[in-house]
Design a protein around this motif. Structure first.
Motif, PDB file in Angstrom:
ATOM      1  N   LEU A  25       0.859  -1.180   0.000  1.00 21.84           N
ATOM      2  CA  LEU A  25       0.000   0.000   0.000  1.00 21.84           C
ATOM      3  C   LEU A  25       0.899   1.234   0.000  1.00 21.84           C
ATOM      4  O   LEU A  25       1.701   1.421   0.917  1.00 21.84           O
ATOM      5  N   VAL A  26       0.805   2.042  -1.050  1.00 20.34           N
ATOM      6  CA  VAL A  26       1.680   3.194  -1.209  1.00 20.34           C
ATOM      7  C   VAL A  26       0.859   4.464  -1.419  1.00 20.34           C
ATOM      8  O   VAL A  26      -0.330   4.408  -1.713  1.00 20.34           O
ATOM      9  N   SER A  27       1.530   5.600  -1.263  1.00 26.96           N
ATOM     10  CA  SER A  27       0.943   6.898  -1.581  1.00 26.96           C
ATOM     11  C   SER A  27       1.608   7.401  -2.854  1.00 26.96           C
ATOM     12  O   SER A  27       2.819   7.264  -3.031  1.00 26.96           O
ATOM     13  N   HIS A  28       0.812   8.006  -3.718  1.00 23.49           N
ATOM     14  CA  HIS A  28       1.308   8.576  -4.968  1.00 23.49           C
ATOM     15  C   HIS A  28       0.955  10.053  -4.988  1.00 23.49           C
ATOM     16  O   HIS A  28      -0.206  10.423  -4.789  1.00 23.49           O
ATOM     17  N   ARG A  39       2.653   4.459   3.402  1.00 20.85           N
ATOM     18  CA  ARG A  39       1.848   5.603   2.980  1.00 20.85           C
ATOM     19  C   ARG A  39       2.068   6.791   3.911  1.00 20.85           C
ATOM     20  O   ARG A  39       2.380   6.623   5.077  1.00 20.85           O
ATOM     21  N   ARG A  40       1.886   7.982   3.358  1.00 23.78           N
ATOM     22  CA  ARG A  40       2.055   9.227   4.110  1.00 23.78           C
ATOM     23  C   ARG A  40       0.768  10.038   4.075  1.00 23.78           C
ATOM     24  O   ARG A  40      -0.065   9.862   3.187  1.00 23.78           O
ATOM     25  N   ALA A  41       0.684  10.978   4.986  1.00 24.32           N
ATOM     26  CA  ALA A  41      -0.474  11.871   5.031  1.00 24.32           C
ATOM     27  C   ALA A  41      -0.321  13.013   4.032  1.00 24.32           C
ATOM     28  O   ALA A  41      -1.306  13.541   3.527  1.00 24.32           O
ATOM     29  N   LEU A  51      -1.777  13.755  -2.336  1.00 26.01           N
ATOM     30  CA  LEU A  51      -1.526  12.318  -2.299  1.00 26.01           C
ATOM     31  C   LEU A  51      -2.791  11.509  -2.512  1.00 26.01           C
ATOM     32  O   LEU A  51      -3.863  11.866  -2.038  1.00 26.01           O
ATOM     33  N   GLU A  52      -2.622  10.393  -3.231  1.00 27.35           N
ATOM     34  CA  GLU A  52      -3.700   9.421  -3.379  1.00 27.35           C
ATOM     35  C   GLU A  52      -3.155   8.060  -2.976  1.00 27.35           C
ATOM     36  O   GLU A  52      -1.969   7.781  -3.164  1.00 27.35           O
ATOM     37  N   ASP A  53      -4.008   7.222  -2.393  1.00 24.05           N
ATOM     38  CA  ASP A  53      -3.609   5.868  -2.013  1.00 24.05           C
ATOM     39  C   ASP A  53      -3.694   4.967  -3.227  1.00 24.05           C
ATOM     40  O   ASP A  53      -4.644   5.040  -4.006  1.00 24.05           O
ATOM     41  N   THR A  54      -2.682   4.125  -3.384  1.00 21.45           N
ATOM     42  CA  THR A  54      -2.644   3.168  -4.491  1.00 21.45           C
ATOM     43  C   THR A  54      -1.826   1.961  -4.037  1.00 21.45           C
ATOM     44  O   THR A  54      -1.544   1.829  -2.850  1.00 21.45           O
ATOM     45  N   THR A  55      -1.479   1.094  -4.963  1.00 16.68           N
ATOM     46  CA  THR A  55      -0.671  -0.076  -4.636  1.00 16.68           C
ATOM     47  C   THR A  55       0.602  -0.070  -5.474  1.00 16.68           C
ATOM     48  O   THR A  55       0.688   0.597  -6.502  1.00 16.68           O
TER      49      THR A  55
END
Length: 137
Positions: A25-28, A39-41, A51-55
């Motif tokens: 689970l990563v942030s883009h 992931r980050r805020a 930022l959006e959450d993605t994989t």
């Protein structure tokens, strides 16, 4: 035997959806394109709101590795290898244990793929599952 548990719930989906390969689970950042794991805020370069959450991708290349030849406080038995992997196609670079081959085989430039495997067993006897990388066959 008890059900396995994820090392941390915010690192990867566990268990993976049926038929789905494991992914981190990563942030883009939609502004600068950087990807972050975990992931980050907010993006440290662009600030909040981008930022959006993605994989992550499932494959990568070993950036750096090392072999440990002494027991770890967590109970890992030597020798074992760990290091950094640049995930394809757009990153990020992640730190992880290596598995599936002799520790010496994980040299910079080696292609690897993401797997979810037991790292240790906790005090309740549950398998604690984490992300690792193994050589691409």
């Amino acid at each position: 035997m008890s059900e396995p548990v994820a090392l941390r719930a915010d690192l990867f989906e566990f268990p993976p959806a049926e038929g789905q390969a494991p992914a981190l689970l990563v942030s883009h950042c939609t502004a600068c394109g950087r990807r972050y794991f975990p992931r980050r805020a907010e993006c440290p370069a662009c600030g909040p709101g981008s930022l959006e959450d993605t994989t992550s991708g499932k494959r990568g290349t070993v950036y750096a590795s090392t072999i440990v030849r002494v027991p770890s406080p967590a109970g890992l038995k030597p020798p074992y290898a760990y290091g950094y992997v640049d995930l394809e196609p757009d990153g990020p670079r992640v730190f992880a244990l290596f598995t599936g081959a002799e520790p010496e085989s994980f040299s910079p430039g080696s292609p690897v793929e993401l797997v979810l495997e037991e790292i240790i067993a906790n005090r309740q006897g549950q398998s604690v599952i984490g992300h690792k990388f193994r050589p691409v066959a």
